[in-house]
Design an enzyme around this catalytic site. Structure first.
Site, PDB file in Angstrom:
ATOM      1  N   GLU A 177       6.859  -5.022   4.938  1.00 30.25           N
ATOM      2  CA  GLU A 177       6.572  -6.098   3.979  1.00 30.25           C
ATOM      3  C   GLU A 177       6.729  -7.452   4.633  1.00 30.25           C
ATOM      4  O   GLU A 177       5.983  -8.393   4.339  1.00 30.25           O
ATOM      5  CB  GLU A 177       7.503  -5.990   2.766  1.00 30.25           C
ATOM      6  CG  GLU A 177       7.132  -6.926   1.629  1.00 30.25           C
ATOM      7  CD  GLU A 177       7.774  -8.306   1.683  1.00 30.25           C
ATOM      8  OE1 GLU A 177       7.393  -9.157   0.868  1.00 30.25           O
ATOM      9  OE2 GLU A 177       8.651  -8.541   2.542  1.00 30.25           O
ATOM     10  N   GLU A 178       7.708  -7.572   5.525  1.00 31.91           N
ATOM     11  CA  GLU A 178       8.019  -8.885   6.098  1.00 31.91           C
ATOM     12  C   GLU A 178       6.939  -9.380   7.066  1.00 31.91           C
ATOM     13  O   GLU A 178       7.021 -10.492   7.562  1.00 31.91           O
ATOM     14  CB  GLU A 178       9.387  -8.853   6.794  1.00 31.91           C
ATOM     15  CG  GLU A 178      10.563  -8.604   5.854  1.00 31.91           C
ATOM     16  CD  GLU A 178      10.869  -9.777   4.919  1.00 31.91           C
ATOM     17  OE1 GLU A 178      10.175 -10.809   4.984  1.00 31.91           O
ATOM     18  OE2 GLU A 178      11.794  -9.636   4.110  1.00 31.91           O
ATOM     19  N   ASP A 194      12.156  -2.882   5.152  1.00 36.15           N
ATOM     20  CA  ASP A 194      12.303  -3.655   6.389  1.00 36.15           C
ATOM     21  C   ASP A 194      13.015  -4.974   6.097  1.00 36.15           C
ATOM     22  O   ASP A 194      13.110  -5.406   4.948  1.00 36.15           O
ATOM     23  CB  ASP A 194      10.930  -3.929   7.039  1.00 36.15           C
ATOM     24  CG  ASP A 194       9.966  -4.674   6.123  1.00 36.15           C
ATOM     25  OD1 ASP A 194       9.980  -4.417   4.905  1.00 36.15           O
ATOM     26  OD2 ASP A 194       9.208  -5.534   6.620  1.00 36.15           O
ATOM     27  N   ASP A 224      17.566  -9.241   0.441  1.00 36.36           N
ATOM     28  CA  ASP A 224      16.116  -9.113   0.700  1.00 36.36           C
ATOM     29  C   ASP A 224      15.883  -7.932   1.610  1.00 36.36           C
ATOM     30  O   ASP A 224      15.769  -8.081   2.801  1.00 36.36           O
ATOM     31  CB  ASP A 224      15.570 -10.398   1.319  1.00 36.36           C
ATOM     32  CG  ASP A 224      14.057 -10.350   1.520  1.00 36.36           C
ATOM     33  OD1 ASP A 224      13.413  -9.474   0.921  1.00 36.36           O
ATOM     34  OD2 ASP A 224      13.538 -11.174   2.277  1.00 36.36           O
ATOM     35  N   HIS A 267      10.893  -2.872  -0.501  1.00 34.29           N
ATOM     36  CA  HIS A 267      10.605  -2.710   0.922  1.00 34.29           C
ATOM     37  C   HIS A 267      11.889  -2.471   1.688  1.00 34.29           C
ATOM     38  O   HIS A 267      12.953  -2.964   1.305  1.00 34.29           O
ATOM     39  CB  HIS A 267       9.811  -3.901   1.479  1.00 34.29           C
ATOM     40  CG  HIS A 267      10.527  -5.221   1.491  1.00 34.29           C
ATOM     41  ND1 HIS A 267      11.395  -5.586   2.495  1.00 34.29           N
ATOM     42  CD2 HIS A 267      10.494  -6.267   0.637  1.00 34.29           C
ATOM     43  CE1 HIS A 267      11.845  -6.812   2.253  1.00 34.29           C
ATOM     44  NE2 HIS A 267      11.324  -7.244   1.130  1.00 34.29           N
TER      45      HIS A 267
HETATM   46 ZN   LIG Z   1      11.644  -9.227   0.517  1.00 32.54          ZN
END
Ligand SMILES: [Zn+2]
Length: 477
Positions: free
Chosen positions: A174-175, A98, A128, A96
């Site tokens: 995704e977040e 974002d 992340d 991802h």
């Molecule tokens: Zn992540």
């Protein structure tokens, strides 16, 4: 000779080329960190910028990528490298683009500066998960560069040595649950996601215990159920307190909800603890076995003894369904007794617990008096997901870790949180968290997630890229 015993594919790449690939990977990571693709987006745009930047990087190696923009300013990007089709279903490289917000005042480096200092790349998304985005892009580019060197067009021709297709999907949102990212792709273009299996974030990162390096590969993740509990009391004048003040009742509800639940050892975590105990031996093994003994007191003492505080929290979360009351609203004015209070509760479900069972547990914790005084509404839920460890892809990942670190111990693990793997499971695609990094012993990777001074080590990336490359080539070659 079976493929699994073949020489490391990465050994065919010379040192000079690895150095160049590492440098390009770091440049990609820095470029992506400098695009503030924060979710929730305010205003939308940077996620689309990131998707376009990724497409441009791929295009530089002749790879055709498609950017989808289901919501204005929010983009996901997909690409495909072709194999000759003799090896089966594709491998999906999922990531991802974002990130969660970062407030610069507490950081020592600009969270969106992509600064390199002390052997680290700093910035929101460094772990992340723009690190894996950059690694996956680099693997794709290296293979595409090979094809071009052989006079082929990676946009249309099969890549030499690939028997399966490689899909790359880097998604927005995704977040915040993925509806505008992988959810949209799964609904409208599942062909970009359908695969024999997927590599995703948050596994394959070294964790040092008792002088040994464990590499937990994520094969499962907990589910979740979010509840809104409205506690009904009686409105009144603040000068004359009453026991059915909804704020007071909510405080008691929260106290009851927040007790740690009963531990339950799932098959994945039993395998994890047993594999770690067998590999480590000694006192560590005794403590690890105590964690799965079924004796809650012994398990708690062992966790405290063996784990740092952050890993202790993770271990506890992986051994039980968790209940975390995270939002409380009550009251309108200091001298008005509130007649209503609202609590939002974040519950995380082990494999084997479904939403009705979680709700029943909430009611047990609240007790009949508070259940009678409350309305419990389900806000959202997703089930846990588990991918098989008895699969060619899992065995390939173990092999790639061992090739990269012969003293390492790959083993399966569950994540306490949710990722885009949940949406993939809907399509029947098993996802493995595999973002290979070899960390210095003192590093506490889990604390970097969504944390201040998020950063990833250059040496960790230097180790991880050939491991990811090996995993991809062993599975697809
Ligand atoms: Zn992540």
């Amino acid at each position: 000779m079976p493929r699994s015993e073949a020489a490391r594919p990465s050994s065919a790449v010379n040192a000079e080329r690895w150095a160049a690939a590492h440098d390009r990977l770091v440049r990609t990571l820095v470029e992506l960190i400098r695009i503030p693709s924060v979710n929730p987006p305010d205003p939308p745009g940077p996620e689309l910028d990131a998707a376009r930047a990724i497409a441009a990087l791929l295009a530089a190696s002749g790879v055709h990528a498609t950017v989808y923009e289901p919501t204005p300013g929010r983009g996901s990007v997909v690409a495909r490298l072709r194999g000759d089709g003799t090896g089966g279903e594709p491998l999906l490289l999922l990531a991802h683009l974002d990130v969660v917000p970062a407030s610069a005042d507490r950081w020592t480096h600009d969270p969106f500066g992509g600064e390199i200092a002390d052997g680290y790349v700093y910035g929101r998304g460094a772990v992340d998960m723009k690190d894996l985005v950059a690694m996956e892009i680099e693997v794709v580019r290296m293979l595409a560069d090979d094809a071009r060197a052989a006079g082929l067009d990676p946009a249309t021709d099969a890549i030499p040595g690939l028997r399966r297709d490689i899909l790359l999907a880097v998604t927005a949102d995704e977040e915040a649950g993925g509806l505008d990212g992988i959810g949209w792709l799964a609904d409208h273009h599942p062909e970009h996601l359908r695969a024999a299996g997927a590599l995703n974030e948050s596994g394959g990162v070294s964790l040092e215990i008792a002088g040994r390096r464990l590499y937990p590969i994520q094969v499962a993740e907990k589910g979740y159920a979010v509840y809104k509990i409205t506690v009904h009391g009686t409105w009144g004048h603040g000068s004359m307190p009453r026991p059915d003040n909804a704020a007071v009742m909510a405080a008691e509800a929260i106290r009851r909800l927040a007790v740690p639940g009963t531990p339950r050892v799932t098959p994945v975590m039993r395998t994890f603890f047993e594999a770690a105990a067998a590999a480590l031996g000694g006192e560590a093994a005794t403590l690890l076995r105590a964690m799965t003994s079924g004796d809650a007191g012994r398990a708690e003492a062992a966790i405290d003894r063996l784990c740092t505080p952050v890993y202790a929290r993770a271990a506890r979360a992986l051994l039980r369904d968790t209940v975390s009351p995270n939002v409380i609203h009550a009251g309108v004015k200091y001298n008005v007794i509130p007649g209503e209070a609202v609590i939002e509760v974040d519950c995380r479900l082990l494999p084997g617990t479904d939403e009705p069972a979680m709700r029943a547990e909430i009611e047990v914790r609240l007790g009949p008096d508070l259940v009678a005084a409350s309305t419990i509404e389900l806000v959202t839920t997703m089930p846990p997901v588990v991918a098989s460890i008895d699969s060619p892809l899992y065995r390939t990942l173990e092999r790639a870790i061992l090739d990269g670190d012969p003293d390492g111990i790959p083993l399966p693990v569950m994540a306490p949180f949710a990722t885009d793997a949940k949406t993939l499971m809907r399509l029947g695609v098993p996802a493995y968290g595999f973002s290979p990094l070899r960390l210095a012993p003192e590093e506490s990777y889990l604390e970097r997630y969504h944390g201040v001074d998020e950063r990833v080590g250059l040496d960790a990336l230097r180790w991880g890229l050939p491991v990811l490359y090996d995993a991809v080539l062993r599975f697809c070659g």
